[in-house]
Design a protein around this motif. Structure first.
Motif, short mmCIF file in Angstrom:
data_model
loop_
_atom_site.label_atom_id
_atom_site.label_comp_id
_atom_site.label_asym_id
_atom_site.label_seq_id
_atom_site.Cartn_x
_atom_site.Cartn_y
_atom_site.Cartn_z
N PHE A 170 0.98 -1.33 0.22
CA PHE A 170 -0.11 -0.15 0.07
C PHE A 170 0.76 1.28 0.01
CE2 PHE A 170 -2.64 -3.44 1.93
CZ PHE A 170 -3.61 -3.29 1.12
N ALA A 171 0.42 2.42 -0.10
CA ALA A 171 0.66 3.69 -0.12
C ALA A 171 1.75 3.96 1.23
CB ALA A 171 0.20 4.93 -0.32
N PRO A 172 2.80 4.84 1.18
CA PRO A 172 3.59 4.86 2.37
C PRO A 172 2.86 5.75 3.21
CG PRO A 172 4.71 5.61 0.55
CD PRO A 172 3.58 4.94 0.02
N GLU A 173 3.83 6.18 4.34
CA GLU A 173 3.25 7.20 5.21
C GLU A 173 1.98 7.31 5.43
OE1 GLU A 173 5.80 8.67 6.92
OE2 GLU A 173 7.49 8.40 5.82
N VAL A 174 1.15 6.44 5.65
CA VAL A 174 -0.10 6.64 5.94
C VAL A 174 -0.11 5.79 7.40
CG1 VAL A 174 -2.56 5.91 5.81
CG2 VAL A 174 -1.18 6.64 3.92
N TYR A 175 -0.63 6.62 8.43
CA TYR A 175 -0.83 6.04 9.98
C TYR A 175 -2.25 5.99 10.50
CZ TYR A 175 4.30 6.80 9.45
OH TYR A 175 5.62 7.08 8.93
N LYS A 176 -2.59 4.85 11.16
CA LYS A 176 -3.85 4.71 11.79
C LYS A 176 -3.89 4.88 12.98
CE LYS A 176 -5.79 3.52 7.61
NZ LYS A 176 -5.69 1.84 7.65
N ALA A 177 -4.99 5.79 13.38
CA ALA A 177 -5.37 5.96 15.01
C ALA A 177 -6.51 5.30 15.23
CB ALA A 177 -5.03 7.51 15.20
N PRO A 178 -6.60 5.05 16.55
CA PRO A 178 -8.19 4.62 16.72
C PRO A 178 -9.23 5.66 17.00
CG PRO A 178 -6.54 3.93 18.65
CD PRO A 178 -5.84 5.01 17.65
N ALA A 179 -10.45 5.32 16.32
CA ALA A 179 -11.58 6.16 16.26
C ALA A 179 -12.32 5.88 17.49
CB ALA A 179 -12.41 5.92 15.00
N ALA A 180 -13.24 6.94 17.84
CA ALA A 180 -14.11 6.89 18.82
C ALA A 180 -15.18 5.95 18.55
CB ALA A 180 -14.67 8.32 19.35
N TYR A 181 -15.06 4.74 18.96
CA TYR A 181 -16.35 3.77 18.65
C TYR A 181 -16.70 3.28 19.95
CZ TYR A 181 -18.33 -0.20 16.31
OH TYR A 181 -19.19 -1.28 15.87
N CYS A 182 -17.73 4.04 20.46
CA CYS A 182 -18.00 4.11 21.90
C CYS A 182 -18.88 2.83 22.47
CB CYS A 182 -18.89 5.29 22.24
SG CYS A 182 -17.94 6.77 22.27
N TYR A 183 -19.46 2.32 21.45
CA TYR A 183 -20.13 0.87 21.56
C TYR A 183 -19.09 -0.34 21.78
CZ TYR A 183 -23.39 -2.90 21.08
OH TYR A 183 -24.14 -4.17 21.32
N ARG A 184 -17.83 -0.25 21.09
CA ARG A 184 -17.13 -1.26 20.89
C ARG A 184 -15.74 -0.52 21.45
NH1 ARG A 184 -18.53 -6.00 19.38
NH2 ARG A 184 -20.60 -5.97 18.18
N CYS A 185 -15.64 0.32 22.40
CA CYS A 185 -14.46 1.18 22.89
C CYS A 185 -13.11 0.11 22.99
CB CYS A 185 -14.50 1.78 24.14
SG CYS A 185 -13.11 2.73 24.70
N PRO A 186 -12.18 0.46 21.91
CA PRO A 186 -10.98 -0.35 22.17
C PRO A 186 -10.09 -0.42 23.65
CG PRO A 186 -10.49 1.70 20.81
CD PRO A 186 -11.80 1.77 21.30
N TYR A 187 -10.55 0.77 24.47
CA TYR A 187 -9.89 0.97 25.71
C TYR A 187 -10.71 0.50 26.58
CZ TYR A 187 -7.04 3.97 23.03
OH TYR A 187 -6.32 4.74 22.03
N LYS A 188 -11.93 -0.38 26.28
CA LYS A 188 -12.99 -0.90 27.36
C LYS A 188 -13.23 0.04 28.49
CE LYS A 188 -11.80 -4.87 25.46
NZ LYS A 188 -12.75 -5.37 24.47
N ALA A 189 -13.61 1.24 27.83
CA ALA A 189 -13.87 2.37 28.90
C ALA A 189 -15.29 2.67 28.36
CB ALA A 189 -13.08 3.60 28.69
N SER A 190 -16.13 3.38 29.03
CA SER A 190 -17.68 4.10 28.86
C SER A 190 -17.33 5.62 28.92
CB SER A 190 -18.26 3.44 29.96
OG SER A 190 -18.48 2.07 29.76
#
Length: 447
Positions: free
Chosen positions: A176-196
């Motif tokens: 894939f194309a270089p220099e593209v970086y992914k960050a977590p989105a605010a998906y509150c129903y499935r929070c990647p940090y297990k927070a509410s």
């Protein structure tokens, strides 16, 4: 001729002509072009579609967010006919024409912010995103881009890189194309940090303190691109503070903030653009889909100083800003403004969401109901405690609705979301019928 007020009427026999066309499709259309409903549409009006066998369907997918103004609105069709009689094409980059200039001025007026703005036009959402990234790189002289988990930005090499769903979009298509970086989105129903939310402290924003140390230096980042409401990701609506926090981060580090409004724009959410719900003014916006009632057109609109950073010839395309498409867009936006399409979208969305919440009370298979305006979705699960995605239930519900004259689509990185994108001109009677079919579908699924 359809009036646009019809209700669904579906038989289960397919004519010889229909079967022949489906066979010809299988013979001559590339396999990679997926098809959800095995029907051949002949005519559409308002929120109703009719196939060549005479079956009528209520459209709750709206050409995947394109037909916000309804199928074949009369004023738009008339503007297309009038422009087609005068000029079909010349290429604006060689000989100019007025509809392109008129539309650029119109978009500068209706997009958020009171600063000087400029626009450019291409043909698809992916092209708009590609050009927005090029403009941001020209302005900052930086190489990197930040995108977000669950985002969808297109199927070209760069936009596929920005996109977060592997199958079917990215699988087997690397590198894939270089220099593209992914960050977590605010998906509150499935929070990647297990927070509410709202007691979570917005860990998804705090993450950037580490991100700029561990992943990419902030001073190397040209742009951050995000859908205000994720489309293919499952109509995920982030907290207001999340988008505001991202904009602040961008301002602190000289990063161009791009709002991808390809699916959420043009009254879909109850405002002309979804970003307006969050009190954020982006530096650049990408838009397509609902802009021209079905004619191919997309745009990048933003701060004049940023837009002008790309030198002549660096952006654009032969067909970009086609005169017929620009005429259609001008008529579509006029119709939206004159007939309060924002209010129509809010009305339809409120009615649909209220019904979906009632269904959620009866059927625990519905884990979440979310959305803004008439951009609404439900997430289907196997268990309310584990929230295990229920992809099969989503597929079964789509099929049940199709068999009963309602056209809907799936979404979500797990394939367990049903998204609703009805034309905002849908009547209460049509929406009531669609809700009735949905309720019967859940009753059947949950026996």
């Amino acid at each position: 001729m359809l009036t646009g007020l019809e209700l669904p009427q579906v038989g289960h026999q397919r004519s010889a002509a229909s079967q022949e066309l489906l066979q010809r499709k299988n013979n001559y259309v590339a396999n990679g072009i997926s098809v959800s409903a095995p029907i051949i549409i002949d005519e559409a009006k308002g929120a109703v579609m009719r196939d060549i066998d005479g079956n009528t369907y209520i459209d709750l997918y709206g050409g995947i967010g394109v037909i916000n103004a309804g199928h074949c609105p009369e004023t738009v069709v008339k503007s297309i006919q009038q422009q087609a009689e005068k000029l079909l094409h010349s290429c604006f980059m060689v000989t100019m024409y007025q509809p392109y200039i008129d539309l650029a001025e119109k978009l500068a007026r209706i997009t958020p912010g009171d600063h000087a703005k400029k626009a450019m036009f291409v043909n698809s959402g992916a092209e708009a995103v590609e050009n927005a990234i090029k403009i941001a790189k020209a302005y900052t002289n930086r190489p990197a881009v930040i995108a977000f988990d669950g985002g969808f930005h297109g199927r070209t090499l760069l936009t596929m890189t920005l996109t977060s769903k592997v199958k079917p979009y990215k699988f087997g298509c690397g590198p894939f194309a270089p220099e593209v970086y992914k960050a977590p989105a605010a998906y509150c129903y499935r929070c990647p940090y297990k927070a509410s939310y709202p007691d979570c402290g917005l860990h998804c924003l705090e993450h950037f303190e580490r991100f700029f140390v561990a992943e990419v230096a902030a001073e190397d980042v040209a742009a951050m691109i995000i859908e205000p409401i994720q489309g293919e990701g499952g109509f995920i609506v982030p907290p207001k503070e999340f988008l505001q926090g991202l904009k602040k981060i961008c301002e602190e580090h000289g990063i161009v903030f791009i709002a991808d409004e390809v699916q959420s724009g043009f009254t879909r959410t109850g405002k002309m653009f979804a970003i307006e719900h969050f009190d954020v003014v982006p530096d650049l916006m990408t838009m397509a889909k609902g802009i021209a009632a079905g004619m191919p057109l997309s745009a990048v609109v933003g701060k004049a100083e940023i837009m002008d950073a790309a030198t002549p010839g660096r952006i654009g395309g032969t067909f970009g800003g086609n005169p017929v498409s620009c005429a259609a867009a001008l008529a579509t936006i006029d119709l939206m403004e004159q007939e309060n399409f924002c209010g129509k979208a809010e009305h339809a969305g409120t009615k649909l969401k209220k019904a979906l919440i009632e269904l959620q009370k009866k059927y625990p298979i519905i884990g979440d109901v979310r959305g803004l305006g008439s951009m609404t979705a439900i997430e289907l699960i196997k268990d309310p405690q584990t929230k295990e995605p229920n992809k099969k239930a989503a597929a079964d519900l789509i099929h049940y609705c199709f068999e009963n004259g309602i056209l809907i689509m799936g979404a979500g990185i797990f394939g367990n979301v049903i998204r609703f994108l009805p034309p905002v001109v849908i009547s209460d009677e049509q929406l009531d019928k669609a809700i009735e079919v949905l309720e019967n579908g859940f009753a059947t699924l949950c026996k």
